[in-house]
Design a protein around this motif. Sequence first.
Motif, PDB file in Angstrom:
ATOM      1  N   LEU A 196      36.439  11.620  35.256  1.00 37.64           N
ATOM      2  CA  LEU A 196      37.049  11.470  33.849  1.00 37.64           C
ATOM      3  C   LEU A 196      38.163  10.989  34.123  1.00 37.64           C
ATOM      4  CD1 LEU A 196      35.857  14.900  32.922  1.00 37.64           C
ATOM      5  CD2 LEU A 196      35.023  12.911  31.926  1.00 37.64           C
ATOM      6  N   THR A 197      38.931  10.368  33.134  1.00 36.41           N
ATOM      7  CA  THR A 197      40.246   9.805  32.860  1.00 36.41           C
ATOM      8  C   THR A 197      41.024  10.632  32.333  1.00 36.41           C
ATOM      9  OG1 THR A 197      39.701   8.349  31.156  1.00 36.41           O
ATOM     10  CG2 THR A 197      39.547   7.388  33.091  1.00 36.41           C
ATOM     11  N   GLN A 198      40.509  11.512  31.447  1.00 34.85           N
ATOM     12  CA  GLN A 198      41.589  12.638  30.640  1.00 34.85           C
ATOM     13  C   GLN A 198      40.543  13.565  30.190  1.00 34.85           C
ATOM     14  OE1 GLN A 198      42.527   9.607  27.507  1.00 34.85           O
ATOM     15  NE2 GLN A 198      41.510  11.186  25.965  1.00 34.85           N
ATOM     16  N   THR A 199      41.049  14.762  29.730  1.00 31.94           N
ATOM     17  CA  THR A 199      40.428  15.764  29.387  1.00 31.94           C
ATOM     18  C   THR A 199      39.673  15.431  28.092  1.00 31.94           C
ATOM     19  OG1 THR A 199      41.681  17.501  30.272  1.00 31.94           O
ATOM     20  CG2 THR A 199      40.442  18.208  28.609  1.00 31.94           C
ATOM     21  N   PRO A 200      38.518  15.711  27.976  1.00 30.77           N
ATOM     22  CA  PRO A 200      37.642  15.214  26.738  1.00 30.77           C
ATOM     23  C   PRO A 200      37.940  15.931  25.502  1.00 30.77           C
ATOM     24  CG  PRO A 200      36.103  15.372  28.576  1.00 30.77           C
ATOM     25  CD  PRO A 200      37.320  15.850  29.143  1.00 30.77           C
ATOM     26  N   GLU A 201      37.960  15.316  24.353  1.00 32.21           N
ATOM     27  CA  GLU A 201      38.278  16.301  23.307  1.00 32.21           C
ATOM     28  C   GLU A 201      37.333  17.348  22.696  1.00 32.21           C
ATOM     29  OE1 GLU A 201      39.139  13.528  20.065  1.00 32.21           O
ATOM     30  OE2 GLU A 201      40.977  12.471  21.279  1.00 32.21           O
ATOM     31  N   ARG A 202      36.287  17.205  23.116  1.00 35.38           N
ATOM     32  CA  ARG A 202      35.110  18.127  22.593  1.00 35.38           C
ATOM     33  C   ARG A 202      34.213  18.346  23.731  1.00 35.38           C
ATOM     34  NH1 ARG A 202      34.395  13.303  20.680  1.00 35.38           N
ATOM     35  NH2 ARG A 202      35.816  13.858  18.920  1.00 35.38           N
ATOM     36  N   GLN A 270      44.524  25.008  29.227  1.00 36.18           N
ATOM     37  CA  GLN A 270      45.459  25.917  30.231  1.00 36.18           C
ATOM     38  C   GLN A 270      44.601  26.741  31.102  1.00 36.18           C
ATOM     39  OE1 GLN A 270      48.550  26.714  29.489  1.00 36.18           O
ATOM     40  NE2 GLN A 270      48.572  25.084  27.796  1.00 36.18           N
ATOM     41  N   PRO A 271      45.062  26.837  32.511  1.00 34.17           N
ATOM     42  CA  PRO A 271      44.322  27.546  33.556  1.00 34.17           C
ATOM     43  C   PRO A 271      43.879  28.721  33.246  1.00 34.17           C
ATOM     44  CG  PRO A 271      46.724  27.311  34.255  1.00 34.17           C
ATOM     45  CD  PRO A 271      46.572  26.715  32.835  1.00 34.17           C
ATOM     46  N   PRO A 272      42.645  29.338  33.747  1.00 33.35           N
ATOM     47  CA  PRO A 272      42.157  30.678  33.640  1.00 33.35           C
ATOM     48  C   PRO A 272      43.244  31.692  34.130  1.00 33.35           C
ATOM     49  CG  PRO A 272      40.624  29.357  34.428  1.00 33.35           C
ATOM     50  CD  PRO A 272      41.777  28.282  34.518  1.00 33.35           C
ATOM     51  N   GLU A 273      43.099  32.769  33.584  1.00 32.70           N
ATOM     52  CA  GLU A 273      44.112  34.146  33.962  1.00 32.70           C
ATOM     53  C   GLU A 273      44.157  34.274  35.467  1.00 32.70           C
ATOM     54  OE1 GLU A 273      45.334  38.653  32.820  1.00 32.70           O
ATOM     55  OE2 GLU A 273      43.723  37.489  31.751  1.00 32.70           O
ATOM     56  N   GLY A 274      45.249  34.333  36.338  1.00 36.47           N
ATOM     57  CA  GLY A 274      45.389  34.490  37.608  1.00 36.47           C
ATOM     58  C   GLY A 274      45.392  33.220  38.397  1.00 36.47           C
ATOM     59  N   ILE A 275      45.240  32.164  37.818  1.00 33.56           N
ATOM     60  CA  ILE A 275      45.614  31.000  38.593  1.00 33.56           C
ATOM     61  C   ILE A 275      46.971  30.579  38.580  1.00 33.56           C
ATOM     62  CG2 ILE A 275      44.766  28.377  38.890  1.00 33.56           C
ATOM     63  CD1 ILE A 275      42.049  29.285  37.877  1.00 33.56           C
ATOM     64  N   SER A 276      47.294  30.446  39.809  1.00 31.45           N
ATOM     65  CA  SER A 276      48.812  29.981  39.699  1.00 31.45           C
ATOM     66  C   SER A 276      48.736  28.262  39.948  1.00 31.45           C
ATOM     67  CB  SER A 276      49.377  30.442  41.007  1.00 31.45           C
ATOM     68  OG  SER A 276      48.861  30.243  42.107  1.00 31.45           O
ATOM     69  N   GLY A 277      49.568  27.311  39.300  1.00 30.15           N
ATOM     70  CA  GLY A 277      49.183  26.262  39.488  1.00 30.15           C
ATOM     71  C   GLY A 277      48.296  25.446  38.426  1.00 30.15           C
ATOM     72  N   ASP A 278      48.280  24.188  38.687  1.00 32.14           N
ATOM     73  CA  ASP A 278      47.450  23.445  37.636  1.00 32.14           C
ATOM     74  C   ASP A 278      46.351  22.406  38.344  1.00 32.14           C
ATOM     75  OD1 ASP A 278      49.003  21.569  39.040  1.00 32.14           O
ATOM     76  OD2 ASP A 278      49.978  21.002  37.311  1.00 32.14           O
ATOM     77  N   ARG A 279      45.800  23.243  39.380  1.00 34.36           N
ATOM     78  CA  ARG A 279      44.559  22.766  40.022  1.00 34.36           C
ATOM     79  C   ARG A 279      43.664  23.613  40.299  1.00 34.36           C
ATOM     80  NH1 ARG A 279      44.431  18.411  44.209  1.00 34.36           N
ATOM     81  NH2 ARG A 279      42.993  19.059  46.013  1.00 34.36           N
ATOM     82  N   GLY A 296      46.410  19.792  35.424  1.00 31.88           N
ATOM     83  CA  GLY A 296      45.990  20.429  34.121  1.00 31.88           C
ATOM     84  C   GLY A 296      45.127  19.563  33.377  1.00 31.88           C
ATOM     85  N   THR A 297      44.481  18.578  34.045  1.00 32.40           N
ATOM     86  CA  THR A 297      43.699  17.671  33.149  1.00 32.40           C
ATOM     87  C   THR A 297      42.268  17.585  33.963  1.00 32.40           C
ATOM     88  OG1 THR A 297      45.586  16.045  32.956  1.00 32.40           O
ATOM     89  CG2 THR A 297      43.251  15.064  32.722  1.00 32.40           C
ATOM     90  N   MET A 298      41.276  17.753  33.198  1.00 28.77           N
ATOM     91  CA  MET A 298      40.100  17.672  33.801  1.00 28.77           C
ATOM     92  C   MET A 298      39.730  16.425  34.377  1.00 28.77           C
ATOM     93  SD  MET A 298      36.002  18.296  31.891  1.00 28.77           S
ATOM     94  CE  MET A 298      36.617  19.820  31.268  1.00 28.77           C
ATOM     95  N   ILE A 299      39.298  16.086  35.530  1.00 32.72           N
ATOM     96  CA  ILE A 299      38.984  14.990  36.084  1.00 32.72           C
ATOM     97  C   ILE A 299      37.775  14.601  36.599  1.00 32.72           C
ATOM     98  CG2 ILE A 299      41.288  14.900  36.938  1.00 32.72           C
ATOM     99  CD1 ILE A 299      40.453  15.475  39.534  1.00 32.72           C
ATOM    100  N   PHE A 300      36.608  15.833  36.573  1.00 30.40           N
ATOM    101  CA  PHE A 300      35.347  15.602  37.038  1.00 30.40           C
ATOM    102  C   PHE A 300      34.595  16.830  36.369  1.00 30.40           C
ATOM    103  CE2 PHE A 300      31.918  16.476  40.209  1.00 30.40           C
ATOM    104  CZ  PHE A 300      31.374  15.400  40.100  1.00 30.40           C
TER     105      PHE A 300
END
Length: 399
Positions: A196-202, A270-279, A296-300
Motif C-alpha cells: 500500500l501507498t497509504q492507509t485505505p479509507e475503508r 492509531q496504534p493498539p493500546e500498549g504499543i510504543s512507537g508507530d511500527r 502510523g501508515t498501513m503499508i501492507f
Amino acid sequence: MCRRASWSIGVDDIIPPMKRRLRLLWGALPLLMAMVLAWAVYPVGAGEPTPTAASEQPADDVVLCFPGVYPDAYAVDCARLGPSAYLSRMAEVGYVYPPEPIPGKPLDLATWFTLPGEWRYAWVRDDGSRNMYPSLEDAAKGTRKRHLHKGFVYVSYSQVAYYKNKLYYLVRDDGWWMSAQDLWAIDPSKFRGVRLTQTPERPFGWLIKPAVTKRTPGYGASDYTHHKLARYDRIQIYDTAQANGIDWYLIGPDEWVPQTSVGVVFPRTQPPEGISGDRWIEVNLFEQTLAVYDKGTMIFATLVSTGHAPFWTPPGLFQIYDKVETTQMRGAFEADKSDYYQLDDVPWTMYYDDMRALHGAYWHDSFGYTTSHGCINLSIADAHWLYAWSKIGDWVYVW
C-alpha cells in the motif's frame, strides 16, 4: 302504375357529403388545438396556471437534477430523483464513478516469490514406503535404508536423478535419496498481499471462497446477480447490513456478499493500546488477515492462516525476538505420535511468542482459514516481504 323505389347509392352520392365534413373538421382544427393547450395550462379545478420556466424558477418536485452527485447539505433547485439520487446515495457510502481503487498493488512475484536456497518441496505420501537411502546404489538395491516417521511430512529436495530407469529425489535431510514413488512434488501458493501507498479509507479484503453477489443483503430473496467472484478476488466494503444473523457487505452498486465469504482488513489510524512507537504488525484472528503499519501508515496487508482447534493461536501483544531464513519444524502432541508432523526448510521465519512464529507456508493454499499448529502462516511472497521489512523488537499485535 306505380314504380318501385330504388335504394341503391352511387359513389357520386357519397363523396360530396364527405368532402363537406372534412372541410368542416379542418376548419375546426385550430379551435381544437387551442382547447387542448388551454386544458394543459389551466387544468380543471386549478385556480392558477402551472408555473413555467418563463414565469418563475421550477419547483424541486417538478424538475429532475441532471445525473451527478448532490450532497444533502448542498442547496439545489432540482429534485434528487432517479440517476442523481442513486449517484448521491452511493457517494454517501464512499462509492464514486469511476470507483477509486485500493491505494496499492500486489507484491511483485519476480521479486518476492523466492526461497533462501535453491530447493523445491515434496509431500511424503501416506501410502509409500517412506524409505531413505544414502546413495542411488543403495536406493536401487534397497540397502542401508532408514525410515521417515509416518505423519504430516514434507521434505525439501535439491536434485532429481534417473538411476536404472527409476526416478529419485535428493532430499536435503542429510543428503539422502528417496524414490519418486514415495513423494509428490508440489508448487507453493503464489497468492500474495497488497503493498500500500497509504492507509485505505475503508475496510477491504479478499474473497476466501467463490461467491455470487446479491442485490439485497440476506438469503430471503433470490436476487443474485450475474457477477461471480473468485477466491482471492480483492474487494472494498462501502456499507454493512445485518441479515440472517451475520454481516453483509456492500462491495459495489447493489452488490452484497456475506461476511463468511470475505477476509477483511479494518484500517486504523492509531496504534493498539500498549504499543510504543508507530511500527507494528497486526493479526486479526477472526478475519484471518494481517496488516503492517510503518510510521502510523498501513503499508501492507494480506490473508494468513493461524492455529485451528485445539492449537488456537493465542491473542496478545508480543515482539519479534528472532529471525531465521529457514528452519525445520517437527513434533507431536499425542503420546503415540499419531499427530506427528515434519516440515523441512520452513522459509522466512520470525519468532514472536516462544516457539510460535510468522513464517512462509509452502504446503497449503488455505490462506483465510485456520490450519496451523499455532503459528501464523503466510504465503512465500508475503513471508519474504515481511521478513525483509521486520526487525528484532517489532511489535506483533494478535487479537
